[in-house]
Design a protein around this motif. Structure first.
Motif, PDB file in Angstrom:
ATOM      1  N   ILE A   1       0.843  -1.192   0.000  1.00  0.00           N
ATOM      2  CA  ILE A   1       0.000   0.000   0.000  1.00  0.00           C
ATOM      3  C   ILE A   1       0.881   1.245   0.000  1.00  0.00           C
ATOM      4  CG2 ILE A   1      -1.471   1.411   1.498  1.00  0.00           C
ATOM      5  CD1 ILE A   1      -3.080  -1.063   2.131  1.00  0.00           C
ATOM      6  N   GLN A   2       1.944   1.223   0.779  1.00  0.00           N
ATOM      7  CA  GLN A   2       2.846   2.376   0.830  1.00  0.00           C
ATOM      8  C   GLN A   2       3.632   2.525  -0.467  1.00  0.00           C
ATOM      9  OE1 GLN A   2       4.840   2.963   4.509  1.00  0.00           O
ATOM     10  NE2 GLN A   2       6.477   4.218   3.647  1.00  0.00           N
ATOM     11  N   ILE A   3       3.979   1.408  -1.084  1.00  0.00           N
ATOM     12  CA  ILE A   3       4.778   1.466  -2.311  1.00  0.00           C
ATOM     13  C   ILE A   3       3.931   1.839  -3.523  1.00  0.00           C
ATOM     14  CG2 ILE A   3       6.068   0.038  -3.971  1.00  0.00           C
ATOM     15  CD1 ILE A   3       7.200  -1.469  -1.537  1.00  0.00           C
ATOM     16  N   ALA A   4       2.761   1.185  -3.673  1.00  0.00           N
ATOM     17  CA  ALA A   4       1.958   1.354  -4.884  1.00  0.00           C
ATOM     18  C   ALA A   4       0.964   2.498  -4.806  1.00  0.00           C
ATOM     19  CB  ALA A   4       1.214   0.049  -5.194  1.00  0.00           C
ATOM     20  N   GLN A   5       0.595   2.943  -3.588  1.00  0.00           N
ATOM     21  CA  GLN A   5      -0.353   4.046  -3.432  1.00  0.00           C
ATOM     22  C   GLN A   5      -1.622   3.810  -4.259  1.00  0.00           C
ATOM     23  OE1 GLN A   5       0.052   6.784  -1.355  1.00  0.00           O
ATOM     24  NE2 GLN A   5       1.827   5.679  -0.588  1.00  0.00           N
ATOM     25  N   PRO A   6      -2.472   2.880  -3.861  1.00  0.00           N
ATOM     26  CA  PRO A   6      -3.675   2.570  -4.647  1.00  0.00           C
ATOM     27  C   PRO A   6      -4.644   3.746  -4.735  1.00  0.00           C
ATOM     28  CG  PRO A   6      -3.806   1.581  -2.465  1.00  0.00           C
ATOM     29  CD  PRO A   6      -2.411   2.109  -2.613  1.00  0.00           C
ATOM     30  N   SER A   7      -5.373   3.800  -5.838  1.00  0.00           N
ATOM     31  CA  SER A   7      -6.376   4.853  -6.034  1.00  0.00           C
ATOM     32  C   SER A   7      -7.605   4.560  -5.175  1.00  0.00           C
ATOM     33  CB  SER A   7      -6.786   4.900  -7.509  1.00  0.00           C
ATOM     34  OG  SER A   7      -7.469   3.703  -7.859  1.00  0.00           O
ATOM     35  N   TRP A   8      -8.518   5.529  -5.121  1.00  0.00           N
ATOM     36  CA  TRP A   8      -9.742   5.320  -4.335  1.00  0.00           C
ATOM     37  C   TRP A   8     -10.546   4.158  -4.891  1.00  0.00           C
ATOM     38  CZ3 TRP A   8     -14.478   5.341  -6.617  1.00  0.00           C
ATOM     39  CH2 TRP A   8     -14.593   5.955  -7.871  1.00  0.00           C
ATOM     40  N   PHE A   9     -10.551   4.012  -6.231  1.00  0.00           N
ATOM     41  CA  PHE A   9     -11.292   2.921  -6.861  1.00  0.00           C
ATOM     42  C   PHE A   9     -10.705   1.567  -6.461  1.00  0.00           C
ATOM     43  CE2 PHE A   9     -11.740  -0.086 -10.441  1.00  0.00           C
ATOM     44  CZ  PHE A   9     -13.125  -0.224 -10.442  1.00  0.00           C
ATOM     45  N   GLU A  10      -9.378   1.485  -6.465  1.00  0.00           N
ATOM     46  CA  GLU A  10      -8.733   0.232  -6.081  1.00  0.00           C
ATOM     47  C   GLU A  10      -8.960  -0.082  -4.607  1.00  0.00           C
ATOM     48  OE1 GLU A  10      -5.053   0.052  -9.290  1.00  0.00           O
ATOM     49  OE2 GLU A  10      -4.894   1.336  -7.529  1.00  0.00           O
ATOM     50  N   ARG A  11      -9.057   0.960  -3.774  1.00  0.00           N
ATOM     51  CA  ARG A  11      -9.353   0.732  -2.361  1.00  0.00           C
ATOM     52  C   ARG A  11     -10.769   0.174  -2.179  1.00  0.00           C
ATOM     53  NH1 ARG A  11      -5.874   3.219   1.443  1.00  0.00           N
ATOM     54  NH2 ARG A  11      -4.155   4.336   0.443  1.00  0.00           N
ATOM     55  N   VAL A  12     -11.702   0.647  -2.989  1.00  0.00           N
ATOM     56  CA  VAL A  12     -13.064   0.107  -2.942  1.00  0.00           C
ATOM     57  C   VAL A  12     -13.063  -1.355  -3.384  1.00  0.00           C
ATOM     58  CG1 VAL A  12     -15.374   0.242  -3.956  1.00  0.00           C
ATOM     59  CG2 VAL A  12     -14.192   2.327  -3.255  1.00  0.00           C
ATOM     60  N   VAL A  13     -12.299  -1.645  -4.439  1.00  0.00           N
ATOM     61  CA  VAL A  13     -12.193  -3.026  -4.918  1.00  0.00           C
ATOM     62  C   VAL A  13     -11.623  -3.915  -3.820  1.00  0.00           C
ATOM     63  CG1 VAL A  13     -10.989  -4.550  -6.531  1.00  0.00           C
ATOM     64  CG2 VAL A  13     -11.991  -2.416  -7.349  1.00  0.00           C
ATOM     65  N   ILE A  14     -10.610  -3.419  -3.109  1.00  0.00           N
ATOM     66  CA  ILE A  14      -9.992  -4.171  -2.019  1.00  0.00           C
ATOM     67  C   ILE A  14     -11.030  -4.509  -0.950  1.00  0.00           C
ATOM     68  CG2 ILE A  14      -8.395  -3.970  -0.069  1.00  0.00           C
ATOM     69  CD1 ILE A  14      -6.571  -2.337  -1.963  1.00  0.00           C
ATOM     70  N   LEU A  15     -11.842  -3.530  -0.561  1.00  0.00           N
ATOM     71  CA  LEU A  15     -12.865  -3.751   0.465  1.00  0.00           C
ATOM     72  C   LEU A  15     -13.877  -4.798   0.025  1.00  0.00           C
ATOM     73  CD1 LEU A  15     -13.541  -0.067   1.608  1.00  0.00           C
ATOM     74  CD2 LEU A  15     -12.300  -1.838   2.867  1.00  0.00           C
TER      75      LEU A  15
END
Length: 217
Positions: A99-113
């Motif tokens: 997460i610190q290296i790739a800095q996911p976008s808000w969309f990717e964070r929603v996908v993760i959840l």
């Protein structure tokens, strides 16, 4: 935690399919691999984030259910609980690192959840139905993780992914040199996945044969 360094022979290990349970586990794994390849392509840092948010679930679920089974039947866990909880913690550290290296976008964070929520429920049910299949599934997941991280290393070595400095907490966790880079982190993470792969295949084998698993094997 000191990272191990698997040899090429240990990286290529694959458990041969044996029976319906293994076929189901492998089919699920390859289906999810297809979606990962389609969605992330060569963005291995972002792929690692989704991979690790899923990978951190089985150890916690398995540890909890083994714990409850031992309480119900008043039997020893043979070291399974600690091993599974350690696995969950290790995978969580992988997630926090990428997460610190790739800095996911808000969309990717929603996908993760969403992916984590769906997978938690699915894996919980699968473990209740067939713990053997659940552990075999994780074993196959980890086989694919080893492949993905090997490809990630190839991208770094080819200069297509910047070999950025490793996060400070990753350096401390894996006991890496102070000047460690992304490549060092990926090597350490891949070594962890090799260990998780072997442990889960061993657990699945033990559930098939009824044998006790040696935690030092």
């Amino acid at each position: 935690m000191q990272a191990n360094h698997p040899t090429p022979n240990t990286l290529d290990v694959h458990h041969d399919v044996d029976g319906v349970s293994d076929r189901v586990a492998l089919a699920i794994t390859l289906t999810l691999r297809f979606f990962a390849d389609t969605f992330f392509a060569r963005r291995y840092g972002n792929r690692a984030i989704v991979l690790e948010t899923v990978a951190a679930v089985p150890g916690m679920v398995g540890g909890m259910l083994v714990h409850l089974r031992c309480l119900r039947w008043m039997v020893a866990d043979e070291g399974w609980i600690r091993t599974l909880l350690d696995e969950a913690e290790n995978e969580r550290m992988h997630l926090m690192t990428f997460i610190q290296i790739a800095q996911p976008s808000w969309f990717e964070r929603v996908v993760i959840l969403l992916v984590q929520a769906i997978f938690f429920v699915a894996y919980f049910v699968l473990y209740l139905i067939s713990a053997r299949t659940a552990h075999r599934l994780v074993g196959y997941f980890e086989e694919q993780a080893v492949i993905s991280y090997t490809l990630y290393l190839a991208e770094i070595d080819a200069g297509r992914v910047e070999n950025v400095a490793a996060p400070a907490f990753a350096i401390a966790y894996w006991n890496l040199p102070a000047d460690a880079r992304l490549r060092d982190v990926v090597v350490a993470v891949r070594a962890d996945e090799v260990g998780h792969r072997d442990v889960n295949h061993r657990f699945a084998n033990a559930l098939t044969t009824g044998e006790t698993v040696s935690q030092n094997a």
